[in-house]
Design an enzyme around this catalytic site. Structure first.
Site, PDB file in Angstrom:
ATOM      1  N   SER A 559     100.143  -7.029  37.978  1.00 52.24           N
ATOM      2  CA  SER A 559     101.038  -7.313  36.974  1.00 52.24           C
ATOM      3  C   SER A 559     100.235  -7.452  35.659  1.00 52.24           C
ATOM      4  CB  SER A 559     101.934  -8.666  37.069  1.00 52.24           C
ATOM      5  OG  SER A 559     102.801  -8.711  36.158  1.00 52.24           O
ATOM      6  N   ASP A 646     111.588  -3.639  40.747  1.00 56.37           N
ATOM      7  CA  ASP A 646     110.833  -4.410  39.915  1.00 56.37           C
ATOM      8  C   ASP A 646     111.422  -4.527  38.480  1.00 56.37           C
ATOM      9  OD1 ASP A 646     108.956  -6.065  38.632  1.00 56.37           O
ATOM     10  OD2 ASP A 646     107.364  -5.212  39.420  1.00 56.37           O
ATOM     11  N   HIS A 678     109.252  -7.506  42.338  1.00 58.89           N
ATOM     12  CA  HIS A 678     107.925  -7.545  41.398  1.00 58.89           C
ATOM     13  C   HIS A 678     107.117  -8.440  42.569  1.00 58.89           C
ATOM     14  CE1 HIS A 678     105.158  -7.767  38.176  1.00 58.89           C
ATOM     15  NE2 HIS A 678     105.103  -9.496  38.419  1.00 58.89           N
TER      16      HIS A 678
END
Length: 707
Positions: A559, A646, A678
């Site tokens: 991320s 995501d 995600h």
């Protein structure tokens, strides 16, 4: 066999170049792969599928290793197990896992008596008297490739259950209600909710949140059971796109707290729980740059609020105010102490608990209401993590704690507040003869370019020698954003690395929260580059001090940590043999320039606003990985992992990045899960296989794949 020896059963996908020009602040940028953003375009899906086929071909030689790692994870995990029961009302609530099943099962059993505070010791082989299965997620997931539970709660009286389900990975949940007495589904079905819905204390209402088109939680709703959803009442709507909203009841059930927040500013509104259709009242009006959170307590018969805030207090201060007049006189309970970062306060009927960071570690202290004194709960290990959890009751004699370290499995304690005794309720089983004494953990310090000392946590298996005694394969992990700290914790999957001689390291770079609020401030906005250079300096420290060599060093981040990976790949590609970037935020400038994309406006407090500020634009352009892929660099091997659904970091970012890397001859692979979000795939066995895939690639890159 290395990847370079593997026959190429497929050629690397070469995406069509469809240039568009983006202009901001007089700067023209040509983007050849922005067309990947058209998720419904068959050509985009075909390209992602071609990338997956290429990755499958390039990693086919690792199939055996992947299977061994998967079996190691599975073999060390007690597949049929139960969690420690948590008391709420007249029931003990707990979860089950069953061998062969992907998802957990939520259960409960009745208390033996009203005075029963000792959780029953449950065994998978012994029937639990009076057990009720509340929700079997395996049954709910049937027919779906993806399943995630975003809300789960039982009403205070134990009669009703709500649960929210996402079957796509886009974190939009369908909320349903079940009568636990009859087993019947109620007609109340609410589509498109955010996670975290909750019952009112009397069980008449559900409070839930919805999101706007940019996936920002912006509205809090009140649904009365048995009424049409289209008649639900709007309790609060936040029009400012910089802020998100949430809601929950105080542990005392006295108030509903509506929380409004950005990365730098917060505000709370209170509603009496017995008058949810009344007018909410603000705790403290929002002031730019002031963050706070409140917790309700009753002291000498008066409703009070403990408020943790940073107004004139960088590392936060704890004060006490009257709930009837929160903006009135403040009584300082814990004054601001630089470097002593207060994290949160939890209140119970007779005492409170304060969480804070000191010396780079999380800590807990018991708060005495009468004196304001804080008594720290002490632990012996030099590196550890600790936090509260599973404490829904207002007046318990025990406090539930979660504890662990890099070598100590996750442990559940009940802390006896009266005696200070820690009662161990459960330690995560690690099968296969795991012995914590076979492993070691330590912290070392790297010197950053500006002289700042950066902590690095290390964990390794002792039988391979002391860390630093000789160069060895190293897996270096980093994150460094949102004041998020990477805490010590044992990972069963990580043992497959440690047992092959890999040293696992965490670079606690600026932008995280490990060393206090200033640590975060020094790694965000126009200081963001510190995050990247800190990580590079940590890598150099490990190389220069004999822990590893560039050919034995792989970096990983996910991320916002994936942005870190993309940045260090450009800054110092020569230091790494490989880089694993999971759902990586590598097209940061493009995303943060577009306020129509999910969460973009909220993100301006973290990264800056390049749309309106030319200095921020220039700064972000100088480090955004996609814009800075180098033609003069020899990149390490790169694996980027993403998911089609995501909503936090769109698949388009790593897809564009890999295409750009491939232009300059980099050995870059893309793996895109076509039904996931995600957090990757759902289901524990699927997750283990996904991690086994990543670790097999990592070990192969480190040269220990056949160990």
């Amino acid at each position: 066999m290395t990847v370079h020896d593997t026959p190429a059963a497929a050629s690397a996908p070469i995406a069509d170049s469809r240039p568009i020009v983006r202009t901001h602040h007089g700067d023209d940028v040509e983007d050849r792969y922005e067309w990947f953003r058209a998720k419904e375009d068959a050509a985009v899906i075909a390209h992602l599928e071609a990338e997956n086929a290429y990755t499958d071909s390039r990693t086919a030689h690792l199939a055996g290793l992947r299977e061994r790692i998967f079996e190691e994870i599975k073999g060390r995990t007690l597949e049929t197990d139960l969690s420690v029961p948590t008391r709420r009302g007249d029931w003990w609530y707990y979860g089950r896992t069953v061998e062969g099943e992907q998802y957990g099962i939520q259960c409960r059993a009745p208390l033996a008596s009203p005075d029963d505070w000792t959780p029953p010791e449950l065994s998978p082989d012994v029937d639990v008297p009076g057990e009720q299965v509340l929700l079997d997620s395996n049954l709910e997931a049937e027919g779906h490739e993806f399943f995630s539970l975003g809300s789960f709660e039982v009403s205070t009286d134990g009669r009703l259950m709500l649960y929210g389900v996402d079957v796509a990975g886009d974190e939009r949940y369908t909320l349903r209600v079940r009568d636990l007495t009859t087993g019947a589904q109620l007609p109340d079905v609410i589509e498109g909710t955010f996670a975290g819905a909750t019952f009112s204390p009397d069980g008449r209402f559900i409070v839930y949140t919805t999101v706007d088109d940019a996936w920002r939680p912006d509205t809090v709703w009140l649904h009365e059971l048995g009424t049409p959803v289209d008649s639900d009442e709007k309790l609060y709507h936040e029009p400012d796109e910089r802020y998100w909203v949430g809601a929950g009841f105080t542990r005392s059930d006295r108030y509903l707290v509506i929380e409004i927040g950005s990365s730098i500013t917060s505000e709370e509104w209170l509603l009496d729980a017995d008058d949810l259709r009344g007018e909410p009242r603000v705790v403290w009006p929002r002031a730019e740059g002031v963050e706070y959170e409140s917790a309700h307590a009753v002291i000498d018969g008066e409703d009070m609020l403990f408020i943790l805030h940073n107004e004139g207090a960088l590392d936060f201060e704890l004060v006490r105010v009257a709930a009837s007049d929160p903006t009135g006189d403040r009584s300082v309970v814990i004054p601001h102490q630089p470097g002593h970062r207060l994290l949160g306060v939890s209140t119970f009927r007779d005492w409170g608990v304060v969480g804070y960071r000191r010396g780079g570690l999380p800590r807990l202290g018991m708060l005495d209401y009468a004196s304001g004194a804080v008594s720290e709960i002490e632990f012996d290990e030099p590196l550890y993590s600790v936090g509260t959890g599973g404490n829904p009751e207002w007046a318990p004699p025990l406090l539930r704690l979660g504890y662990g370290s890099f070598v100590t499995p996750g442990t559940v304690f009940d802390y006896d507040v009266a005696t200070g005794e820690r009662l161990q309720r459960k330690r995560q089983p690690v099968l296969g003869g795991y012995d914590p004494d076979d492993y070691a953990q330590a912290r070392v310090w790297a010197t950053a370019q500006d002289g700042t000392q950066i902590p690095i946590s290390l964990v390794w298996k002792r039988s391979f020698g002391d860390a630093g005694a000789a160069p060895r394969p190293v897996h270096l992990y980093g994150y460094g954003s949102y004041e998020h700290s990477i805490e010590p914790g044992l990972s069963i999957a990580r043992l497959s690395e440690l047992d092959r001689g890999v040293l696992f390291a965490v670079a606690h770079v600026r932008g995280g929260g490990e060393m206090g609020r200033q640590w975060y401030e020094d790694g965000k906005l126009l200081s963001k580059r510190n995050t990247f250079t800190d990580f590079v300096d940590c890598a150099r420290h490990l190389i220069d001090n004999g822990y590893t060599t560039p050919t034995q060093l792989v970096a990983e981040g996910g991320s916002a940590g994936g942005l870190l990976m993309g940045a260090v790949a450009n800054l110092a590609p020569e230091l790494f043999a490989g880089i694993l970037a999971v759902v990586p935020f590598v097209d940061a400038l493009t995303t943060v320039l577009d306020p129509s994309l999910p969460l973009t406006v909220i993100e301006w407090d973290e990264w800056g606003d390049p749309l309106h500020n030319p200095d921020v634009y220039a700064y972000m352009k100088s480090y955004s990985p996609y814009e800075n892929v180098r033609t003069d660099a020899s990149y390490p091997r790169i694996l980027a992992v993403t998911s089609l659904n995501d909503t936090r970091v769109l698949y388009v970012e790593p897809a564009k990045w890999v295409a750009r890397l491939r232009e300059v001859g980099a050995d870059a692979l893309l793996k895109c899960e076509m039904v996931a979000g995600h957090g990757g795939v759902s289901g524990r066995y699927n997750s283990w296989r996904e991690r086994a895939f990543e670790l097999a690639w990592l070990l192969d890159t480190l040269g220990v794949a056949d160990a």
